[in-house]
Scaffold this motif. Structure first.
Motif, PDB file in Angstrom:
ATOM      1  N   PHE A   1      26.710  23.597  43.464  1.00  0.00           N
ATOM      2  CA  PHE A   1      26.052  24.647  43.231  1.00  0.00           C
ATOM      3  C   PHE A   1      24.915  25.669  44.082  1.00  0.00           C
ATOM      4  CE2 PHE A   1      25.613  20.754  40.161  1.00  0.00           C
ATOM      5  CZ  PHE A   1      25.591  21.466  38.876  1.00  0.00           C
ATOM      6  N   SER A   2      25.375  25.961  45.161  1.00  0.00           N
ATOM      7  CA  SER A   2      25.124  26.703  46.293  1.00  0.00           C
ATOM      8  C   SER A   2      25.596  28.045  45.472  1.00  0.00           C
ATOM      9  CB  SER A   2      25.416  26.535  47.479  1.00  0.00           C
ATOM     10  OG  SER A   2      25.533  25.531  48.118  1.00  0.00           O
ATOM     11  N   LEU A   3      26.151  27.732  44.722  1.00  0.00           N
ATOM     12  CA  LEU A   3      27.380  29.022  43.962  1.00  0.00           C
ATOM     13  C   LEU A   3      26.242  29.390  43.136  1.00  0.00           C
ATOM     14  CD1 LEU A   3      30.369  27.558  43.849  1.00  0.00           C
ATOM     15  CD2 LEU A   3      30.159  29.406  45.435  1.00  0.00           C
ATOM     16  N   SER A   4      25.815  28.353  42.286  1.00  0.00           N
ATOM     17  CA  SER A   4      24.883  29.022  40.806  1.00  0.00           C
ATOM     18  C   SER A   4      23.268  29.335  41.466  1.00  0.00           C
ATOM     19  CB  SER A   4      24.933  27.885  39.901  1.00  0.00           C
ATOM     20  OG  SER A   4      24.572  27.176  40.068  1.00  0.00           O
TER      21      SER A   4
ATOM     22  N   HIS B   1      42.711  23.665  47.584  1.00  0.00           N
ATOM     23  CA  HIS B   1      43.014  22.543  46.916  1.00  0.00           C
ATOM     24  C   HIS B   1      43.623  22.081  45.030  1.00  0.00           C
ATOM     25  CE1 HIS B   1      45.578  19.219  47.443  1.00  0.00           C
ATOM     26  NE2 HIS B   1      45.923  18.788  49.165  1.00  0.00           N
ATOM     27  N   PRO B   2      45.196  22.180  45.681  1.00  0.00           N
ATOM     28  CA  PRO B   2      45.284  21.981  43.676  1.00  0.00           C
ATOM     29  C   PRO B   2      44.948  20.324  43.049  1.00  0.00           C
ATOM     30  CG  PRO B   2      46.842  22.201  45.361  1.00  0.00           C
ATOM     31  CD  PRO B   2      45.789  22.144  45.903  1.00  0.00           C
ATOM     32  N   ASP B   3      44.580  19.636  44.077  1.00  0.00           N
ATOM     33  CA  ASP B   3      43.066  18.633  43.827  1.00  0.00           C
ATOM     34  C   ASP B   3      42.526  19.104  43.273  1.00  0.00           C
ATOM     35  OD1 ASP B   3      45.474  17.119  44.229  1.00  0.00           O
ATOM     36  OD2 ASP B   3      44.803  16.187  46.124  1.00  0.00           O
ATOM     37  N   VAL B   4      41.532  19.970  43.934  1.00  0.00           N
ATOM     38  CA  VAL B   4      40.488  20.461  43.336  1.00  0.00           C
ATOM     39  C   VAL B   4      39.725  21.410  42.131  1.00  0.00           C
ATOM     40  CG1 VAL B   4      39.093  18.202  45.275  1.00  0.00           C
ATOM     41  CG2 VAL B   4      39.688  20.565  45.074  1.00  0.00           C
ATOM     42  N   VAL B   5      40.768  22.167  42.311  1.00  0.00           N
ATOM     43  CA  VAL B   5      40.670  23.702  41.816  1.00  0.00           C
ATOM     44  C   VAL B   5      39.888  23.257  40.224  1.00  0.00           C
ATOM     45  CG1 VAL B   5      42.831  24.123  40.899  1.00  0.00           C
ATOM     46  CG2 VAL B   5      41.752  25.950  41.796  1.00  0.00           C
ATOM     47  N   MET B   6      40.810  22.377  39.381  1.00  0.00           N
ATOM     48  CA  MET B   6      40.291  22.398  38.683  1.00  0.00           C
ATOM     49  C   MET B   6      38.794  21.809  38.323  1.00  0.00           C
ATOM     50  SD  MET B   6      42.553  23.726  36.158  1.00  0.00           S
ATOM     51  CE  MET B   6      42.555  22.201  34.517  1.00  0.00           C
ATOM     52  N   ASP B   7      38.542  20.946  39.009  1.00  0.00           N
ATOM     53  CA  ASP B   7      37.060  20.496  38.470  1.00  0.00           C
ATOM     54  C   ASP B   7      36.555  22.322  39.308  1.00  0.00           C
ATOM     55  OD1 ASP B   7      37.427  17.914  38.162  1.00  0.00           O
ATOM     56  OD2 ASP B   7      37.674  17.429  40.462  1.00  0.00           O
ATOM     57  N   HIS B   8      36.283  22.786  39.839  1.00  0.00           N
ATOM     58  CA  HIS B   8      36.134  24.250  40.786  1.00  0.00           C
ATOM     59  C   HIS B   8      36.217  25.412  39.228  1.00  0.00           C
ATOM     60  CE1 HIS B   8      36.977  22.964  45.246  1.00  0.00           C
ATOM     61  NE2 HIS B   8      36.131  22.554  44.918  1.00  0.00           N
ATOM     62  N   ILE B   9      36.980  25.091  38.562  1.00  0.00           N
ATOM     63  CA  ILE B   9      36.716  26.139  37.047  1.00  0.00           C
ATOM     64  C   ILE B   9      36.087  25.462  36.111  1.00  0.00           C
ATOM     65  CG2 ILE B   9      38.769  27.097  35.666  1.00  0.00           C
ATOM     66  CD1 ILE B   9      41.347  26.113  37.387  1.00  0.00           C
ATOM     67  N   ARG B  10      36.162  24.419  36.243  1.00  0.00           N
ATOM     68  CA  ARG B  10      35.068  24.155  34.842  1.00  0.00           C
ATOM     69  C   ARG B  10      33.789  23.846  35.370  1.00  0.00           C
ATOM     70  NH1 ARG B  10      35.059  19.633  30.754  1.00  0.00           N
ATOM     71  NH2 ARG B  10      33.071  20.342  30.005  1.00  0.00           N
ATOM     72  N   PHE B  11      33.536  23.837  36.599  1.00  0.00           N
ATOM     73  CA  PHE B  11      31.945  24.149  36.642  1.00  0.00           C
ATOM     74  C   PHE B  11      31.634  25.563  36.559  1.00  0.00           C
ATOM     75  CE2 PHE B  11      28.896  25.601  40.000  1.00  0.00           C
ATOM     76  CZ  PHE B  11      28.153  24.360  40.329  1.00  0.00           C
TER      77      PHE B  11
ATOM     78  N   ASP C   1      31.032  26.177  33.194  1.00  0.00           N
ATOM     79  CA  ASP C   1      29.816  25.679  32.585  1.00  0.00           C
ATOM     80  C   ASP C   1      29.127  26.067  33.284  1.00  0.00           C
ATOM     81  OD1 ASP C   1      31.685  23.255  31.842  1.00  0.00           O
ATOM     82  OD2 ASP C   1      30.956  22.211  33.128  1.00  0.00           O
ATOM     83  N   GLN C   2      28.772  27.252  34.285  1.00  0.00           N
ATOM     84  CA  GLN C   2      27.922  27.734  34.985  1.00  0.00           C
ATOM     85  C   GLN C   2      27.833  28.968  34.068  1.00  0.00           C
ATOM     86  OE1 GLN C   2      25.025  26.473  36.655  1.00  0.00           O
ATOM     87  NE2 GLN C   2      25.701  24.261  35.950  1.00  0.00           N
ATOM     88  N   GLY C   3      28.741  29.766  33.564  1.00  0.00           N
ATOM     89  CA  GLY C   3      29.103  30.974  33.155  1.00  0.00           C
ATOM     90  C   GLY C   3      29.007  32.182  34.354  1.00  0.00           C
TER      91      GLY C   3
ATOM     92  N   TRP D   1      38.476  25.438  27.514  1.00  0.00           N
ATOM     93  CA  TRP D   1      36.753  25.224  27.923  1.00  0.00           C
ATOM     94  C   TRP D   1      36.084  26.670  28.072  1.00  0.00           C
ATOM     95  CZ3 TRP D   1      38.704  23.719  33.821  1.00  0.00           C
ATOM     96  CH2 TRP D   1      39.351  21.802  33.886  1.00  0.00           C
ATOM     97  N   LEU D   2      37.014  27.744  27.990  1.00  0.00           N
ATOM     98  CA  LEU D   2      36.205  28.908  27.880  1.00  0.00           C
ATOM     99  C   LEU D   2      36.125  29.200  26.318  1.00  0.00           C
ATOM    100  CD1 LEU D   2      38.946  30.966  30.400  1.00  0.00           C
ATOM    101  CD2 LEU D   2      36.887  30.728  30.342  1.00  0.00           C
ATOM    102  N   ALA D   3      36.913  28.270  25.281  1.00  0.00           N
ATOM    103  CA  ALA D   3      36.351  28.308  24.030  1.00  0.00           C
ATOM    104  C   ALA D   3      34.940  28.800  23.579  1.00  0.00           C
ATOM    105  CB  ALA D   3      37.351  27.530  23.431  1.00  0.00           C
ATOM    106  N   LEU D   4      34.646  27.357  24.726  1.00  0.00           N
ATOM    107  CA  LEU D   4      33.316  26.921  24.473  1.00  0.00           C
ATOM    108  C   LEU D   4      32.047  28.309  25.181  1.00  0.00           C
ATOM    109  CD1 LEU D   4      33.343  23.427  25.467  1.00  0.00           C
ATOM    110  CD2 LEU D   4      33.131  24.666  22.675  1.00  0.00           C
ATOM    111  N   LYS D   5      32.588  29.142  25.541  1.00  0.00           N
ATOM    112  CA  LYS D   5      31.840  30.088  27.105  1.00  0.00           C
ATOM    113  C   LYS D   5      33.259  32.064  27.048  1.00  0.00           C
ATOM    114  CE  LYS D   5      28.581  28.004  28.965  1.00  0.00           C
ATOM    115  NZ  LYS D   5      27.205  28.435  29.578  1.00  0.00           N
ATOM    116  N   PRO D   6      32.458  31.383  25.764  1.00  0.00           N
ATOM    117  CA  PRO D   6      33.345  33.077  25.584  1.00  0.00           C
ATOM    118  C   PRO D   6      33.226  34.465  26.811  1.00  0.00           C
ATOM    119  CG  PRO D   6      32.727  32.807  23.081  1.00  0.00           C
ATOM    120  CD  PRO D   6      31.524  31.625  24.732  1.00  0.00           C
ATOM    121  N   GLU D   7      31.965  34.430  27.028  1.00  0.00           N
ATOM    122  CA  GLU D   7      31.585  35.234  27.540  1.00  0.00           C
ATOM    123  C   GLU D   7      32.816  35.443  29.175  1.00  0.00           C
ATOM    124  OE1 GLU D   7      28.432  32.863  28.663  1.00  0.00           O
ATOM    125  OE2 GLU D   7      30.104  33.132  26.605  1.00  0.00           O
ATOM    126  N   VAL D   8      33.487  33.954  29.403  1.00  0.00           N
ATOM    127  CA  VAL D   8      33.047  33.871  30.650  1.00  0.00           C
ATOM    128  C   VAL D   8      34.409  34.425  31.188  1.00  0.00           C
ATOM    129  CG1 VAL D   8      33.478  32.057  32.660  1.00  0.00           C
ATOM    130  CG2 VAL D   8      31.552  32.421  30.915  1.00  0.00           C
ATOM    131  N   GLY D   9      35.319  34.793  32.166  1.00  0.00           N
ATOM    132  CA  GLY D   9      36.712  35.152  32.076  1.00  0.00           C
ATOM    133  C   GLY D   9      36.895  33.664  33.429  1.00  0.00           C
TER     134      GLY D   9
END
Length: 257
Positions: A49-52, A64-74, A77-79, A100-108
């Motif tokens: 949340f420091s990022l947002s 790391h591959p173990d956590v990167v998908m969690d980061h992308i999802r975060f 979600d935060q736009g 995930w992006l289908a729910l946030k079509p403005e995000v890349g």
């Protein structure tokens, strides 16, 4: 760089994995760019949340591959737009990101196997050459601290070569091997053998060897310092704000696709 010297058009950029080899280099490159402001530098397993909270518009992930998908999802979600240099994003993960992006079509989200311009060109040239040769193999060399083998770059290159061969109607590469010690022929990706070398002193190197009777063609790229990746990273950061949805690789940004 002080706020007074920055214009109102600067991009607010956060970095995840900021203490790593690539992440620290990205922080330096962003901080030195006149059109960017490094607003958050987060370790690979720190409070996202420091990022947002810092108002990041774009986040660069080298973790790391173990956590990167969690980061992308975060970030989705935060736009927050995301540029991903972390390995481990295959077809299944890409499909999940699209969902995930289908729910946030403005995000890349931009996933890049290799940010070095020469590496992008190597993969391009290899695909172009693949249909003219009977066989192709890849040798990729990286520093001893790299956690994955084969590299994401080599996997992407092999997939591209395999697709180009299939489109040209070529069959399996010739290989009479019937007795094989485990790993002797490397990893097989889309019918292409990929061999991985891990040694101190290396950074990132890829060699594509194509062969037909009587001739071979070698296409090789060497990154001798991690600064070689930074022009590609900054290009991706600048572009992602105008590219909603999922983008794979840098080729479209370089006018190659």
């Amino acid at each position: 760089m002080s706020d007074e010297t920055k214009s109102n058009e600067v991009l607010r950029v956060g970095v995840i994995g900021a203490r790593g080899r690539m992440g620290s280099q990205v922080c330096q490159a962003v901080d030195a760019a006149d059109d960017m402001d490094l607003v958050a530098a987060v370790g690979g397993r720190e409070w996202l949340f420091s990022l947002s909270d810092a108002g990041s518009q774009v986040v660069v992930d080298f973790t790391h591959p173990d956590v990167v998908m969690d980061h992308i999802r975060f970030c989705i979600d935060q736009g927050i737009h995301t540029v991903v240099g972390t390995s481990g994003i295959g077809d299944e993960q890409a499909e999940q990101i699209r969902h995930w992006l289908a729910l946030k079509p403005e995000v890349g989200v931009m996933v890049v196997p290799n940010f070095a311009i020469g590496a992008v060109l190597t993969a391009r040239f290899a695909r172009q050459a693949a249909r003219f040769f009977e066989s192709a193999e890849i040798i990729e060399r990286h520093h001893a601290g790299k956690i994955d083998a084969p590299s994401g770059t080599a996997i992407a290159t092999a997939r591209g070569i395999g697709a180009a061969r299939a489109a040209a109607g070529l069959g399996a590469v010739p290989d009479a091997t019937t007795i094989e010690a485990p790993g002797a022929r490397g990893n097989l990706v889309e019918g292409i053998h990929v061999h991985s070398v891990r040694l101190p002193g290396l950074v990132a190197h890829q060699e594509v060897v194509l062969g037909s009777t009587g001739e071979t063609l070698t296409i090789r790229h060497d990154s001798l310092h991690r600064s070689s990746f930074m022009p590609g990273v900054l290009t991706a950061v600048r572009a992602i704000v105008d590219r909603p949805g999922l983008t794979l690789g840098l080729e479209q940004l370089l006018g190659l696709d």
